[in-house]
Enzyme design. Sequence first.
Site, mmCIF file in Angstrom:
data_model
loop_
_atom_site.group_PDB
_atom_site.id
_atom_site.type_symbol
_atom_site.label_atom_id
_atom_site.label_comp_id
_atom_site.label_asym_id
_atom_site.label_seq_id
_atom_site.Cartn_x
_atom_site.Cartn_y
_atom_site.Cartn_z
ATOM 1 N N SER A 151 -3.382 -0.839 6.764
ATOM 2 C CA SER A 151 -3.917 -0.791 8.122
ATOM 3 C C SER A 151 -4.168 -2.242 8.517
ATOM 4 O O SER A 151 -4.668 -3.031 7.722
ATOM 5 C CB SER A 151 -5.224 0.002 8.153
ATOM 6 O OG SER A 151 -6.130 -0.520 7.206
ATOM 7 N N HIS B 172 0.873 -1.190 0.000
ATOM 8 C CA HIS B 172 0.000 0.000 0.000
ATOM 9 C C HIS B 172 0.906 1.236 0.000
ATOM 10 O O HIS B 172 1.122 1.852 1.037
ATOM 11 C CB HIS B 172 -0.940 -0.048 1.205
ATOM 12 C CG HIS B 172 -1.871 -1.205 1.170
ATOM 13 N ND1 HIS B 172 -3.067 -1.177 0.490
ATOM 14 C CD2 HIS B 172 -1.766 -2.462 1.683
ATOM 15 C CE1 HIS B 172 -3.675 -2.348 0.613
ATOM 16 N NE2 HIS B 172 -2.896 -3.148 1.319
ATOM 17 N N ASP C 168 2.300 -6.489 2.285
ATOM 18 C CA ASP C 168 1.124 -5.706 2.724
ATOM 19 C C ASP C 168 1.609 -4.408 3.391
ATOM 20 O O ASP C 168 0.980 -3.901 4.323
ATOM 21 C CB ASP C 168 0.252 -6.527 3.685
ATOM 22 C CG ASP C 168 -1.211 -6.117 3.654
ATOM 23 O OD1 ASP C 168 -1.612 -5.377 2.730
ATOM 24 O OD2 ASP C 168 -1.953 -6.513 4.563
HETATM 25 ZN ZN ZN Z 1 -5.776 -6.824 2.226
#
Ligand code: ZN
Length: 389
Positions: free
Chosen positions: A288, A62, A284
């Site tokens: 969050s 992200h 990842d």
């Molecule tokens: Zn995910």
Amino acid sequence: MITRIVNGICYSPEPLGQTNLLVAGRQIAALGEQAELEGSIVQTVDASDCYVVPGLVDSLAHIIGGGGEGGFRSRTSELKVTDAIEAGVTTLVGVLGTDAVTRTLTNLLAKAHALDEEGLTCYCHTGSYQVPAYTLMGDLLQDLVLIDKFIGVGEVAIADHRSSQPTVQELARLASQARVGGMLSGKAGIVSVHVGPSPEGITQLLQVASTTDIPITQFYPTHMNRNQALLQMGFDYVRQGGYIDLTTSTTAQDLAQGEIKCADALLQAVKAGVNLQQVTFSSDANASLPMFDAQNNFVGLGEGRIASLYEEMTDAIRLGVPVQDALRVVTANPARILKLPHKGQLQVGADADLLLIDKNTLQLKAVMAKGRWLFSDGRVAVQRSSLFF
Ligand code: ZN
């Protein structure tokens, strides 16, 4: 500049033994006996006592932050390029997360370009957690065909109270658009799928594969080490021909709730005889990682770390997973699944993305990306620093 890296124990990720490697410009120009060039334009680097391996390929990060399930002040931060470099990640795929309202595809693309300029290679997925998918140009097909950086779709959330509860038919439609977009543009067109903790797991993906002609390999489910039952379902899914991705950002709270550390999950896969060519790790990063109670009320939040990708790969080696197998899940496998033939391998003609790793301590010693040293002697060298006072 021509760089000769000598005496390293090379993994392509297949073991190549102790050998030499020649980098010219941004590519690997020669390996083994061919890599014997000498002269004043040649920088020679002695890699004795080091593993020389491909730079890591992180298939899900992200890069502009993920969600913020505890309100605005809980929004997670952007990925710092220095964190990626220090983690040995040289290629990554940026995605939106739970929040596709305040995080946008335009912002995602801009950040991907920034990471490219800073020396890494960054691609993105179009689409969003939610279905119908958010797009830049009106539909997924156009985004995939017309925008170079988009190589797939997602992450699309299923089996999660935060997902848009897509139907099997909606997932099939999404996969078909991604598939055709990938075909027309020569890209992977893969659908990255966030699999939440609901007991149905990846049942919907199996239903798409069994009720349509869309191959099971169109989907790339992630977070499959979320609990033992899902991991087991994942091993069966691999046996049916699918790919699974395991998430390395595991917090103490995740472990307490039954998540399986990636290194342990890979060891389980080895022992179960699962085809490791179909298994990958991703970080990842900057996601969050919210915690919910039994009634799905928010109780707190962690943040994904890109460093965890390297940590879990080396932990797997420490657990006894063969070096080439621990490496393939973070290099050649994601590169193949994402259709990036110039990434994830030490081979002539591939991009010169490589790591030097101390073979005794497994500490990262140096990082080269697109032929440039971005990390050595414990220091990061990034272009960006020269732009800011
Ligand atoms: Zn995910």
